[in-house]
Write a protein that holds these residues in place. Structure first.
Motif, PDB file in Angstrom:
ATOM      1  N   TYR A  44      -0.425   0.333   4.426  1.00  0.00           N
ATOM      2  CA  TYR A  44       0.181  -0.476   3.369  1.00  0.00           C
ATOM      3  C   TYR A  44       1.555  -1.015   3.761  1.00  0.00           C
ATOM      4  CZ  TYR A  44      -3.647   1.440   0.677  1.00  0.00           C
ATOM      5  OH  TYR A  44      -4.902   1.786   0.245  1.00  0.00           O
ATOM      6  N   LEU A  45       1.798  -1.117   5.063  1.00  0.00           N
ATOM      7  CA  LEU A  45       3.057  -1.676   5.546  1.00  0.00           C
ATOM      8  C   LEU A  45       2.830  -3.125   5.972  1.00  0.00           C
ATOM      9  CD1 LEU A  45       4.495   1.230   7.718  1.00  0.00           C
ATOM     10  CD2 LEU A  45       5.114   0.606   5.394  1.00  0.00           C
ATOM     11  N   PRO A  46       3.412  -4.086   5.268  1.00  0.00           N
ATOM     12  CA  PRO A  46       3.197  -5.492   5.650  1.00  0.00           C
ATOM     13  C   PRO A  46       3.730  -5.823   7.040  1.00  0.00           C
ATOM     14  CG  PRO A  46       4.070  -5.323   3.409  1.00  0.00           C
ATOM     15  CD  PRO A  46       4.195  -3.963   4.036  1.00  0.00           C
ATOM     16  N   ASP A  47       4.848  -5.221   7.423  1.00  0.00           N
ATOM     17  CA  ASP A  47       5.489  -5.548   8.702  1.00  0.00           C
ATOM     18  C   ASP A  47       4.981  -4.607   9.788  1.00  0.00           C
ATOM     19  OD1 ASP A  47       7.089  -6.421  10.763  1.00  0.00           O
ATOM     20  OD2 ASP A  47       8.945  -5.568   9.949  1.00  0.00           O
ATOM     21  N   LEU A  48       3.784  -4.884  10.287  1.00  0.00           N
ATOM     22  CA  LEU A  48       3.198  -4.019  11.311  1.00  0.00           C
ATOM     23  C   LEU A  48       3.968  -4.123  12.622  1.00  0.00           C
ATOM     24  CD1 LEU A  48       0.948  -2.083  12.142  1.00  0.00           C
ATOM     25  CD2 LEU A  48      -0.438  -4.081  12.774  1.00  0.00           C
ATOM     26  N   ARG A  49       4.427  -5.312  12.972  1.00  0.00           N
ATOM     27  CA  ARG A  49       5.192  -5.482  14.206  1.00  0.00           C
ATOM     28  C   ARG A  49       6.433  -4.583  14.180  1.00  0.00           C
ATOM     29  NH1 ARG A  49       5.568  -9.808  17.802  1.00  0.00           N
ATOM     30  NH2 ARG A  49       4.443 -11.164  16.337  1.00  0.00           N
ATOM     31  N   GLY A  50       7.183  -4.637  13.091  1.00  0.00           N
ATOM     32  CA  GLY A  50       8.386  -3.819  12.986  1.00  0.00           C
ATOM     33  C   GLY A  50       8.080  -2.333  13.018  1.00  0.00           C
ATOM     34  N   ARG A  62      -0.588  -8.527   7.529  1.00  0.00           N
ATOM     35  CA  ARG A  62       0.263  -8.735   6.358  1.00  0.00           C
ATOM     36  C   ARG A  62      -0.535  -9.294   5.179  1.00  0.00           C
ATOM     37  NH1 ARG A  62       5.571  -9.273   5.063  1.00  0.00           N
ATOM     38  NH2 ARG A  62       6.069 -10.727   3.375  1.00  0.00           N
ATOM     39  N   GLU A  63      -1.377 -10.295   5.448  1.00  0.00           N
ATOM     40  CA  GLU A  63      -2.193 -10.879   4.382  1.00  0.00           C
ATOM     41  C   GLU A  63      -3.141  -9.836   3.800  1.00  0.00           C
ATOM     42  OE1 GLU A  63      -4.142 -14.259   5.990  1.00  0.00           O
ATOM     43  OE2 GLU A  63      -2.275 -15.373   6.364  1.00  0.00           O
ATOM     44  N   GLN A  64      -3.711  -9.022   4.657  1.00  0.00           N
ATOM     45  CA  GLN A  64      -4.632  -7.981   4.212  1.00  0.00           C
ATOM     46  C   GLN A  64      -3.927  -6.970   3.312  1.00  0.00           C
ATOM     47  OE1 GLN A  64      -7.333  -6.091   7.221  1.00  0.00           O
ATOM     48  NE2 GLN A  64      -6.084  -4.285   6.792  1.00  0.00           N
ATOM     49  N   ARG A  67      -5.279  -4.932  -4.312  1.00  0.00           N
ATOM     50  CA  ARG A  67      -5.075  -5.099  -5.744  1.00  0.00           C
ATOM     51  C   ARG A  67      -4.177  -4.024  -6.361  1.00  0.00           C
ATOM     52  NH1 ARG A  67     -11.129  -5.863  -7.861  1.00  0.00           N
ATOM     53  NH2 ARG A  67     -11.433  -4.295  -6.229  1.00  0.00           N
ATOM     54  N   SER A  68      -4.158  -2.839  -5.769  1.00  0.00           N
ATOM     55  CA  SER A  68      -3.321  -1.771  -6.315  1.00  0.00           C
ATOM     56  C   SER A  68      -1.836  -2.034  -6.109  1.00  0.00           C
ATOM     57  CB  SER A  68      -3.694  -0.436  -5.662  1.00  0.00           C
ATOM     58  OG  SER A  68      -3.368  -0.463  -4.274  1.00  0.00           O
ATOM     59  N   GLY A  69      -1.513  -2.963  -5.204  1.00  0.00           N
ATOM     60  CA  GLY A  69      -0.107  -3.253  -4.934  1.00  0.00           C
ATOM     61  C   GLY A  69       0.632  -2.124  -4.258  1.00  0.00           C
ATOM     62  N   ARG A  70      -0.092  -1.267  -3.534  1.00  0.00           N
ATOM     63  CA  ARG A  70       0.562  -0.101  -2.935  1.00  0.00           C
ATOM     64  C   ARG A  70       1.482  -0.441  -1.771  1.00  0.00           C
ATOM     65  NH1 ARG A  70      -3.724   4.363  -1.676  1.00  0.00           N
ATOM     66  NH2 ARG A  70      -1.876   5.278  -0.719  1.00  0.00           N
ATOM     67  N   TRP A  71       1.523  -1.701  -1.387  1.00  0.00           N
ATOM     68  CA  TRP A  71       2.513  -2.107  -0.385  1.00  0.00           C
ATOM     69  C   TRP A  71       3.917  -2.093  -0.973  1.00  0.00           C
ATOM     70  CZ3 TRP A  71       5.008  -6.528  -1.945  1.00  0.00           C
ATOM     71  CH2 TRP A  71       4.362  -7.310  -2.906  1.00  0.00           C
ATOM     72  N   GLN A  72       4.005  -2.031  -2.295  1.00  0.00           N
ATOM     73  CA  GLN A  72       5.295  -1.853  -2.952  1.00  0.00           C
ATOM     74  C   GLN A  72       5.599  -0.353  -3.009  1.00  0.00           C
ATOM     75  OE1 GLN A  72       5.671  -4.518  -6.572  1.00  0.00           O
ATOM     76  NE2 GLN A  72       3.480  -4.759  -6.138  1.00  0.00           N
TER      77      GLN A  72
END
Length: 264
Positions: free
Chosen positions: A138-144, A12-14, A19-24
């Motif tokens: 680019y998915l913060p919730d890897l567990r889910g 998640r931190e990674q 910087r591109s913010g592609r997790w959004q």
């Protein structure tokens, strides 16, 4: 006593540090809006990986395949003949438009939806096999994501990633900048272990070749902060002179993590 870091927090931190913010999702869709038309031309073919996956699907008698992050159908289309029902899932309408333009077979359903939403959507039924190729980065919730994909995979879940090594010039460029690519394949293995999901790990070697009419074109592609002579020396093991130009060849490994479903 050494305390092992939580891989899900690390992931998640990674992701959130990109910087591109592609997790959004909206930023990632904007990225693919620009890249979609030229994406295929910039990607290497993966014949060995496709052949292995086709063999796995045929050997398991998979009737259905879900490709998560299908994009332009780079893997979906060559695998479509191995299953009677195929679903191509992606959140980029531009990438899926390219896929549709290739004339996919009638048994292939194109589904434009965020993965996070799809994992909780009762209209997305489980498939015999689920493929996620370079689609979790680019998915913060890897567990889910992993637990959801495992739930959708009746027999087989295939995760494809790399471990930070790509073309020699990009790898060196990032090393010189102090920004090595994350070892995502290793991260996925740790995450699966943390979830108690044993996986088989396979590395499939693929090849890539680029041609350049002259040295200037090669140097422009490499974009390394080094003197020209040093760039040619560093890339020398991968270069074959051809007239006034060059053939630039290298190999890379595709990491395949194979998780068996409960119905396997």
């Amino acid at each position: 006593m050494t305390v092992q870091a939580d891989i899900f927090d690390e992931w998640r931190e990674q992701v959130l540090a990109v910087r591109s913010g592609r997790w959004q999702p909206e930023r990632d869709r904007a990225f693919w809006h620009v890249q979609a038309a030229k994406y295929d031309a910039g990607q290497p073919e993966l014949p060995n990986t496709v052949a292995w996956l086709r063999g796995q699907l045929a050997g398991a008698g998979a009737d259905s395949l879900l490709d998560v992050g299908a994009g332009t159908g780079r893997l979906t289309l060559p695998l479509a003949g191995a299953a009677a029902r195929v679903t191509a899932l992606d959140h980029s309408p531009d990438m899926l438009a390219v896929l549709r333009g290739k004339g996919p077979p009638a048994h292939l359903e194109v589904r434009c939806q965020e993965l996070a939403d799809a994992l909780h959507d009762p209209t997305l039924a489980p498939h015999d096999a689920v493929l996620a190729a370079w689609s979790l980065a680019y998915l913060p919730d890897l567990r889910g994501a992993l637990t959801g994909l495992r739930r959708l995979a009746r027999r087989d879940l295939f995760l494809l990633e790399d471990d930070g090594l790509g073309s020699p010039h990009v790898t060196l460029r990032r090393t010189l900048a102090g920004q090595p690519r994350p070892q995502r394949a290793t991260g996925l293995r740790r995450a699966l272990h943390a979830l108690g999901l044993p996986c088989a790990h396979l590395q499939i070697t693929e090849g890539r070749e680029l041609t350049f009419p002259d040295t200037a074109a090669l140097l422009a592609q490499a974009r390394l902060p080094l003197p020209d002579a040093e760039v040619l020396d560093v890339l020398g093991p991968y270069l074959i002179p051809e007239g006034e130009g060059w053939r630039y060849r290298w190999t890379f490994d595709v990491h395949v993590l194979h998780v068996r479903g409960e119905g396997a």
